[in-house]
Write a protein that holds these residues in place. Sequence first.
Motif, PDB file in Angstrom:
ATOM      1  N   PHE A  29      50.491  28.155  48.521  1.00 14.95           N
ATOM      2  CA  PHE A  29      52.081  28.158  48.466  1.00 14.95           C
ATOM      3  C   PHE A  29      52.254  27.025  47.560  1.00 14.95           C
ATOM      4  N   PHE A  30      51.608  25.829  47.310  1.00 14.95           N
ATOM      5  CA  PHE A  30      51.401  25.324  46.091  1.00 14.95           C
ATOM      6  C   PHE A  30      51.221  25.620  44.888  1.00 14.95           C
ATOM      7  N   ILE A  31      50.073  26.177  44.735  1.00 12.35           N
ATOM      8  CA  ILE A  31      50.043  26.644  43.403  1.00 12.35           C
ATOM      9  C   ILE A  31      50.451  27.981  43.064  1.00 12.35           C
ATOM     10  N   ARG A  32      51.339  28.580  43.924  1.00 14.07           N
ATOM     11  CA  ARG A  32      52.441  29.813  43.725  1.00 14.07           C
ATOM     12  C   ARG A  32      53.292  29.284  43.748  1.00 14.07           C
ATOM     13  N   LEU A  33      54.099  28.149  44.041  1.00 14.18           N
ATOM     14  CA  LEU A  33      55.411  27.645  43.873  1.00 14.18           C
ATOM     15  C   LEU A  33      54.693  26.963  41.676  1.00 14.18           C
ATOM     16  N   GLN A  34      53.930  26.061  41.708  1.00 10.77           N
ATOM     17  CA  GLN A  34      53.234  26.297  40.144  1.00 10.77           C
ATOM     18  C   GLN A  34      53.428  27.295  39.823  1.00 10.77           C
ATOM     19  N   MET A  35      52.303  28.444  39.513  1.00 11.92           N
ATOM     20  CA  MET A  35      52.553  29.043  38.367  1.00 11.92           C
ATOM     21  C   MET A  35      54.012  29.496  38.569  1.00 11.92           C
ATOM     22  N   ASP A  36      54.656  30.217  39.351  1.00 13.92           N
ATOM     23  CA  ASP A  36      55.888  30.635  39.010  1.00 13.92           C
ATOM     24  C   ASP A  36      56.656  29.652  38.172  1.00 13.92           C
ATOM     25  N   ALA A  37      56.950  27.771  38.345  1.00 10.95           N
ATOM     26  CA  ALA A  37      57.533  27.162  37.589  1.00 10.95           C
ATOM     27  C   ALA A  37      56.738  27.168  36.141  1.00 10.95           C
ATOM     28  N   ALA A  38      55.187  27.132  35.947  1.00  8.04           N
ATOM     29  CA  ALA A  38      55.192  26.569  34.528  1.00  8.04           C
ATOM     30  C   ALA A  38      53.995  27.358  34.390  1.00  8.04           C
ATOM     31  N   GLY A  39      53.718  28.483  34.697  1.00  7.04           N
ATOM     32  CA  GLY A  39      53.089  29.588  34.824  1.00  7.04           C
ATOM     33  C   GLY A  39      51.212  28.666  35.430  1.00  7.04           C
ATOM     34  N   PHE A  40      50.088  30.317  34.645  1.00  8.18           N
ATOM     35  CA  PHE A  40      48.776  29.854  35.192  1.00  8.18           C
ATOM     36  C   PHE A  40      48.127  28.612  34.569  1.00  8.18           C
ATOM     37  N   ALA A  41      48.042  28.593  33.156  1.00 12.62           N
ATOM     38  CA  ALA A  41      47.524  27.680  33.218  1.00 12.62           C
ATOM     39  C   ALA A  41      47.759  26.090  33.537  1.00 12.62           C
ATOM     40  N   SER A  42      49.389  25.897  34.105  1.00 17.75           N
ATOM     41  CA  SER A  42      49.684  24.560  33.750  1.00 17.75           C
ATOM     42  C   SER A  42      49.275  24.425  35.919  1.00 17.75           C
ATOM     43  N   ALA A  43      49.360  25.267  36.829  1.00 18.43           N
ATOM     44  CA  ALA A  43      48.840  25.511  37.455  1.00 18.43           C
ATOM     45  C   ALA A  43      47.267  24.655  38.092  1.00 18.43           C
ATOM     46  N   ALA A  44      46.359  26.406  37.023  1.00 15.38           N
ATOM     47  CA  ALA A  44      44.343  25.518  36.753  1.00 15.38           C
ATOM     48  C   ALA A  44      45.234  24.166  36.864  1.00 15.38           C
TER      49      ALA A  44
END
Length: 115
Positions: A79-94
């Motif tokens: 869930f947190f990864i998905r929120l991070q990807m939605d907010a700032a993109g894949f590179a930021s989530a990774a």
Amino acid sequence: MEQRTAALRQLSSRLLRLQDTERRRIARELHDSLGQCLVGLKLNVDMLRQSPGREELWSEAERLMQQSISEVPDAFLPFFIRLQMDAAGFASAARWYVEGFSQRSGAQSDSGCAE
């Protein structure tokens, strides 16, 4: 038009089923693992109220607290990864995931990731 509406209904239904499955998985993980840690912690605290000088109980209570703290992010990680990807993109989530993993595990992360 009817085919599109039917397809959207099917997709919506599938999404709801997947969300329900994920919620059940998270609830099971929290109940099975985190719930046991918190019950153990409560029992230790109750015993410590009666015998505050018992060092082994303090150590066990601290271990249970640390385990509980570390398990909460794992249960909600997708869930947190998905929120991070939605907010700032894949590179930021990774980057967020690797930094969090490094902190939880004590491993060193390679900060040479491309921006």
